[in-house]
Design an enzyme around this catalytic site. Structure first.
Site, PDB file in Angstrom:
ATOM      1  N   ALA A 166      17.678  29.107 -70.529  1.00 54.36           N
ATOM      2  CA  ALA A 166      16.732  29.216 -71.636  1.00 54.36           C
ATOM      3  C   ALA A 166      16.218  30.653 -71.800  1.00 54.36           C
ATOM      4  O   ALA A 166      16.168  31.186 -72.916  1.00 54.36           O
ATOM      5  CB  ALA A 166      15.570  28.261 -71.401  1.00 54.36           C
TER       6      ALA A 166
ATOM      7  N   GLU B 165      31.916  17.181 -55.779  1.00 52.85           N
ATOM      8  CA  GLU B 165      32.093  18.506 -56.375  1.00 52.85           C
ATOM      9  C   GLU B 165      33.520  18.981 -56.149  1.00 52.85           C
ATOM     10  O   GLU B 165      33.994  19.030 -55.006  1.00 52.85           O
ATOM     11  CB  GLU B 165      31.079  19.478 -55.755  1.00 52.85           C
ATOM     12  CG  GLU B 165      31.319  20.957 -56.039  1.00 52.85           C
ATOM     13  CD  GLU B 165      31.405  21.288 -57.532  1.00 52.85           C
ATOM     14  OE1 GLU B 165      30.452  20.980 -58.252  1.00 52.85           O
ATOM     15  OE2 GLU B 165      32.435  21.849 -57.962  1.00 52.85           O
TER      16      GLU B 165
ATOM     17  N   HIS C 191      -2.862  39.085 -49.681  1.00 49.96           N
ATOM     18  CA  HIS C 191      -2.682  38.291 -48.462  1.00 49.96           C
ATOM     19  C   HIS C 191      -3.666  37.128 -48.470  1.00 49.96           C
ATOM     20  O   HIS C 191      -4.812  37.333 -48.834  1.00 49.96           O
ATOM     21  CB  HIS C 191      -2.927  39.146 -47.227  1.00 49.96           C
ATOM     22  CG  HIS C 191      -2.883  38.358 -45.954  1.00 49.96           C
ATOM     23  ND1 HIS C 191      -1.695  37.920 -45.404  1.00 49.96           N
ATOM     24  CD2 HIS C 191      -3.876  37.877 -45.155  1.00 49.96           C
ATOM     25  CE1 HIS C 191      -1.964  37.230 -44.303  1.00 49.96           C
ATOM     26  NE2 HIS C 191      -3.279  37.190 -44.133  1.00 49.96           N
TER      27      HIS C 191
HETATM   28  P1  FAD Z   1      19.347  24.464 -77.428  1.00 45.63           P
HETATM   29  O1  FAD Z   1      18.126  24.347 -76.602  1.00 45.63           O
HETATM   30  O2  FAD Z   1      20.492  23.565 -77.127  1.00 45.63           O
HETATM   31  O3  FAD Z   1      18.903  24.298 -78.954  1.00 45.63           O
HETATM   32  C1  FAD Z   1      19.812  24.320 -80.003  1.00 45.63           C
HETATM   33  C2  FAD Z   1      19.196  23.580 -81.163  1.00 45.63           C
HETATM   34  O4  FAD Z   1      20.011  23.769 -82.316  1.00 45.63           O
HETATM   35  C3  FAD Z   1      19.102  22.078 -80.943  1.00 45.63           C
HETATM   36  O5  FAD Z   1      17.775  21.669 -81.104  1.00 45.63           O
HETATM   37  C4  FAD Z   1      20.022  21.483 -82.011  1.00 45.63           C
HETATM   38  O6  FAD Z   1      19.542  20.270 -82.550  1.00 45.63           O
HETATM   39  C5  FAD Z   1      20.000  22.570 -83.069  1.00 45.63           C
HETATM   40  N1  FAD Z   1      21.195  22.561 -83.935  1.00 45.63           N
HETATM   41  C6  FAD Z   1      22.491  22.569 -83.558  1.00 45.63           C
HETATM   42  N2  FAD Z   1      23.299  22.619 -84.630  1.00 45.63           N
HETATM   43  C7  FAD Z   1      22.492  22.648 -85.720  1.00 45.63           C
HETATM   44  C8  FAD Z   1      22.731  22.700 -87.129  1.00 45.63           C
HETATM   45  N3  FAD Z   1      23.979  22.781 -87.626  1.00 45.63           N
HETATM   46  N4  FAD Z   1      21.667  22.675 -87.952  1.00 45.63           N
HETATM   47  C9  FAD Z   1      20.400  22.612 -87.464  1.00 45.63           C
HETATM   48  N5  FAD Z   1      20.122  22.580 -86.152  1.00 45.63           N
HETATM   49  C10 FAD Z   1      21.142  22.611 -85.285  1.00 45.63           C
HETATM   50  N6  FAD Z   1      17.600  26.432 -68.418  1.00 45.63           N
HETATM   51  C11 FAD Z   1      16.718  27.205 -67.753  1.00 45.63           C
HETATM   52  O7  FAD Z   1      16.620  28.386 -68.033  1.00 45.63           O
HETATM   53  N7  FAD Z   1      15.909  26.668 -66.789  1.00 45.63           N
HETATM   54  C12 FAD Z   1      15.972  25.373 -66.427  1.00 45.63           C
HETATM   55  O8  FAD Z   1      15.234  24.923 -65.557  1.00 45.63           O
HETATM   56  C13 FAD Z   1      16.896  24.544 -67.102  1.00 45.63           C
HETATM   57  N8  FAD Z   1      16.988  23.234 -66.800  1.00 45.63           N
HETATM   58  C14 FAD Z   1      17.849  22.444 -67.491  1.00 45.63           C
HETATM   59  C15 FAD Z   1      17.923  21.104 -67.149  1.00 45.63           C
HETATM   60  C16 FAD Z   1      18.782  20.257 -67.826  1.00 45.63           C
HETATM   61  C17 FAD Z   1      18.837  18.802 -67.462  1.00 45.63           C
HETATM   62  C18 FAD Z   1      19.575  20.777 -68.896  1.00 45.63           C
HETATM   63  C19 FAD Z   1      20.480  19.877 -69.667  1.00 45.63           C
HETATM   64  C20 FAD Z   1      19.509  22.123 -69.235  1.00 45.63           C
HETATM   65  C21 FAD Z   1      18.652  22.969 -68.521  1.00 45.63           C
HETATM   66  N9  FAD Z   1      18.571  24.330 -68.813  1.00 45.63           N
HETATM   67  C22 FAD Z   1      17.701  25.123 -68.112  1.00 45.63           C
HETATM   68  C23 FAD Z   1      19.392  24.958 -69.857  1.00 45.63           C
HETATM   69  C24 FAD Z   1      18.579  25.148 -71.127  1.00 45.63           C
HETATM   70  O9  FAD Z   1      18.088  23.909 -71.571  1.00 45.63           O
HETATM   71  C25 FAD Z   1      19.431  25.819 -72.186  1.00 45.63           C
HETATM   72  O10 FAD Z   1      19.945  27.031 -71.662  1.00 45.63           O
HETATM   73  C26 FAD Z   1      18.625  26.130 -73.430  1.00 45.63           C
HETATM   74  O11 FAD Z   1      18.052  24.982 -73.992  1.00 45.63           O
HETATM   75  C27 FAD Z   1      19.507  26.818 -74.474  1.00 45.63           C
HETATM   76  O12 FAD Z   1      18.717  27.175 -75.556  1.00 45.63           O
HETATM   77  P2  FAD Z   1      19.321  27.358 -77.005  1.00 45.63           P
HETATM   78  O13 FAD Z   1      18.152  27.648 -77.896  1.00 45.63           O
HETATM   79  O14 FAD Z   1      20.446  28.310 -76.980  1.00 45.63           O
HETATM   80  O15 FAD Z   1      19.949  25.947 -77.387  1.00 45.63           O
HETATM   81  P1  AMP Z   2      27.756  23.764 -63.677  1.00 38.28           P
HETATM   82  O1  AMP Z   2      28.905  24.331 -64.464  1.00 38.28           O
HETATM   83  O2  AMP Z   2      27.010  24.765 -62.837  1.00 38.28           O
HETATM   84  O3  AMP Z   2      26.848  22.905 -64.497  1.00 38.28           O
HETATM   85  O4  AMP Z   2      28.391  22.792 -62.603  1.00 38.28           O
HETATM   86  C1  AMP Z   2      29.276  21.760 -62.925  1.00 38.28           C
HETATM   87  C2  AMP Z   2      30.124  21.477 -61.696  1.00 38.28           C
HETATM   88  O5  AMP Z   2      30.923  20.319 -61.922  1.00 38.28           O
HETATM   89  C3  AMP Z   2      31.072  22.616 -61.355  1.00 38.28           C
HETATM   90  O6  AMP Z   2      30.748  23.091 -60.078  1.00 38.28           O
HETATM   91  C4  AMP Z   2      32.459  21.958 -61.398  1.00 38.28           C
HETATM   92  O7  AMP Z   2      33.299  22.409 -60.361  1.00 38.28           O
HETATM   93  C5  AMP Z   2      32.134  20.476 -61.204  1.00 38.28           C
HETATM   94  N1  AMP Z   2      33.198  19.579 -61.743  1.00 38.28           N
HETATM   95  C6  AMP Z   2      33.838  19.670 -62.936  1.00 38.28           C
HETATM   96  N2  AMP Z   2      34.761  18.659 -63.092  1.00 38.28           N
HETATM   97  C7  AMP Z   2      34.697  17.905 -61.947  1.00 38.28           C
HETATM   98  C8  AMP Z   2      35.384  16.722 -61.463  1.00 38.28           C
HETATM   99  N3  AMP Z   2      36.327  16.105 -62.198  1.00 38.28           N
HETATM  100  N4  AMP Z   2      35.054  16.239 -60.229  1.00 38.28           N
HETATM  101  C9  AMP Z   2      34.106  16.851 -59.486  1.00 38.28           C
HETATM  102  N5  AMP Z   2      33.435  17.959 -59.887  1.00 38.28           N
HETATM  103  C10 AMP Z   2      33.707  18.491 -61.086  1.00 38.28           C
END
Ligand code: FAD
Ligand code: AMP
Length: 479
Positions: free
Chosen positions: A327, A211, A451
């Site tokens: 989300a 990190e 509780h």
């Molecule tokens: P997205 O979910 O990214 O959806 C956007 C959609 O738009 C996609 O399906 C894409 O295909 C579609 N799209 C894009 N451009 C076009 C276009 N031109 N035409 C048609 N369709 C299009 N958040 C939490 O709150 N809790 C969690 O525990 C959590 N865990 C996560 C774990 C991981 C590994 C990751 C990667 C993310 C996690 N997140 C979590 C974040 C969360 O997934 C996102 O904040 C959330 O999905 C964002 O929702 P959104 O609807 O803005 O976008």
């Molecule tokens: P988040 O933005 O919470 O998903 O976290 C991503 C993390 O990756 C941040 O804490 C950044 O500081 C870290 N990060 C970004 N670039 C690098 C890098 N080159 N080496 C190590 N950590 C990084």
């Protein structure tokens, strides 16, 4: 003639599908356009959250947590388990089933609510004209009174770590390993890095998190972050702060990572690398030159407080706009926008977005951290309750953690709640409700909690603000 709708939503992630369903519920003729294809190239709804984010990561976190409980902790409660092993392909199948059920569920919900779904991609032009191109290559012109952009985000890629199929993956790849990597490097110790690192650490990988920042979980209350770092270390995760990755090289089935820390340049060899350095807003091929929608300096779609872009009648919600990439933040924005289009006047309270890290113990918070209040010179007081003093936590064999309530010294209004411990993700909801109603610590203290529950820890922490917790020795407070 272009087919016309009251509302067209682009993107069916949590932000988009919430917006579409609420718009349809309010009687608006609504369409949603989604371009996601799953591993088998089938169109699916649900976006990042359902397909490669919140849901699959939680399925693997839960499975791997249960594995560790059975392997390392069942004997503490009198259960003998022999010959335990993790069946990674079976875990992946279960995770994929959960994802499949949910994405089909979203398709069903859209249909039940009368939302017209288009499978393919959308491009926005001036005057809310939408060019739709289906997965079959056919195009269609659509138009709408209102457009809601909900195109989400994608993982950030950094030049030192170009992704490869097998060795250097992003969060999506990390949800698909077919076996446990022996040595796993995770670049970025943010929420996603910690969650995915935890999954593979529990299943047997030797995990090193690199990190760049000097502070661990800087957005969390630093007392809680310190406790978290201690717990993760105990679990065997090697978290190296102040470590910036500068290069990677794949050779003979291994990845060498070059990085710099306070001592200079170093190398480390891993079997796999997860790059978890953040996410960026996704707007590729989305906007025609005349769309009128503009971006801010960080590449997010520029919106005002109620998610209206610079183009009349065009809104944007979720990860593609400013604010935390969570989300639930996007869901609330989606609902707010749909209701505003229907003539209602709701607002999103951005001060009350809960954050959760689904490690074990879980970490959750809402409102301001103590270090922030201190920096602001605020007059506040803190009540803390250690989970070790909770009867339910003892009965559950889950005594690690603390709940911390911070309240204004003058008014007693709750300013922040910070939790590390089992079920923190559930308990934080009670704090959000209390704060949404402007509760004081005394209000929480006057509320009856069942509780024995872990939530009683929140009750006790609130009582501790005025020095009246029952199950701990209170710090003396002025009467
Ligand atoms: P997205 O979910 O990214 O959806 C956007 C959609 O738009 C996609 O399906 C894409 O295909 C579609 N799209 C894009 N451009 C076009 C276009 N031109 N035409 C048609 N369709 C299009 N958040 C939490 O709150 N809790 C969690 O525990 C959590 N865990 C996560 C774990 C991981 C590994 C990751 C990667 C993310 C996690 N997140 C979590 C974040 C969360 O997934 C996102 O904040 C959330 O999905 C964002 O929702 P959104 O609807 O803005 O976008
Ligand atoms: P988040 O933005 O919470 O998903 O976290 C991503 C993390 O990756 C941040 O804490 C950044 O500081 C870290 N990060 C970004 N670039 C690098 C890098 N080159 N080496 C190590 N950590 C990084």
């Amino acid at each position: 003639m272009a087919k016309r709708y009251d509302v067209i939503v682009i993107g069916a992630g949590p932000a988009g599908y919430h917006a579409a369903i609420r718009a349809a519920q309010l009687g608006l003729n609504t369409a949603i356009i989604e371009k996601w294809l799953d591993k088998e190239d089938k169109p699916v709804f649900g976006g990042t959250c359902l397909n490669v984010g919140c849901i699959p990561s939680k399925a693997l976190l839960e499975a791997s947590h249960k594995f560790v409980e059975a392997r390392d902790h069942f004997d503490e409660i009198g259960i003998k388990v022999e010959g335990i092993s993790a069946d990674i392909p079976a875990m992946m199948t279960k995770k994929d089933q959960v994802v499949g059920n949910l994405t089909k569920g979203v398709a069903g919900l859209l249909k039940t609510n009368g939302v017209t779904a288009y499978e393919g991609s959308a491009k926005v032009s001036a005057g809310r004209q939408i060019s739709f191109t289906g997965h079959d290559g056919k195009s269609e012109e659509l138009s709408a009174e209102n457009v809601i952009i909900a195109t989400g985000s994608v993982p950030v890629e950094i030049p030192p770590c170009p992704l490869t199929d097998d060795f250097i993956v992003d969060s999506t790849g990390a949800l698909e390993f077919s076996e446990v990597p022996k040595r796993l490097g995770v670049i970025g110790a943010g929420i996603i890095g910690l969650e995915l690192g935890s999954v593979w650490n529990r299943l047997g990988s030797e995990v090193v998190l690199l990190e760049a920042l000097e502070d661990f979980l800087p957005a969390a209350d630093q007392q809680i972050a310190k406790e978290a770092a201690k717990q993760f270390k105990k679990q065997g995760m090697d978290i190296r702060l102040g470590t910036r990755v500068t290069g990677t090289e794949v050779k003979k089935g291994k990845v060498t990572v070059q990085y710099t820390d306070a001592e200079g340049e170093k190398n480390e060899v891993f079997d796999k690398i997860i790059v978890a350095v953040g996410r960026r807003p996704y707007t590729e091929e989305l906007l025609a030159a005349d769309s009128g929608v503009t971006m801010d300096e960080r590449g997010f779609v520029h919106v005002n407080d109620v998610c209206l872009t610079d183009a009349p009648g065009v809104y944007a919600v979720g990860d593609v706009v400013r604010g935390p990439m969570l989300a639930h933040k996007g869901m609330e924005e989606g609902i707010m926008v749909a209701e505003r289009i229907a003539g209602q006047m709701p607002l999103v309270d951005y001060d009350l977005v809960p954050s959760v890290v689904y490690t074990h113990p879980e970490i959750a918070w809402v409102g301001k951290a103590e270090q922030t209040l201190k920096a602001e010179g605020a007059d506040y007081q803190v009540g803390s309750f250690p989970m070790a003093a909770s009867g339910r936590a003892m009965a559950n064999n889950e005594t690690t953690g603390v709940i911390k309530v911070i309240a204004d010294k003058g008014t007693d209004r709750i300013l922040g709640v910070h939790i590390i411990g089992a079920q923190a993700s559930e308990i934080i909801a009670e704090a959000v409700i209390a704060m949404a109603f402007g509760a004081s610590a005394e209000d929480l203290g006057l509320t009856m909690f069942a509780h024995p529950t872990l939530s009683e820890g929140l009750h006790e922490a609130a009582l501790a603000v005025s020095g009246h917790a029952i199950h701990i020795a209170n710090r003396r407070r002025k009467k």
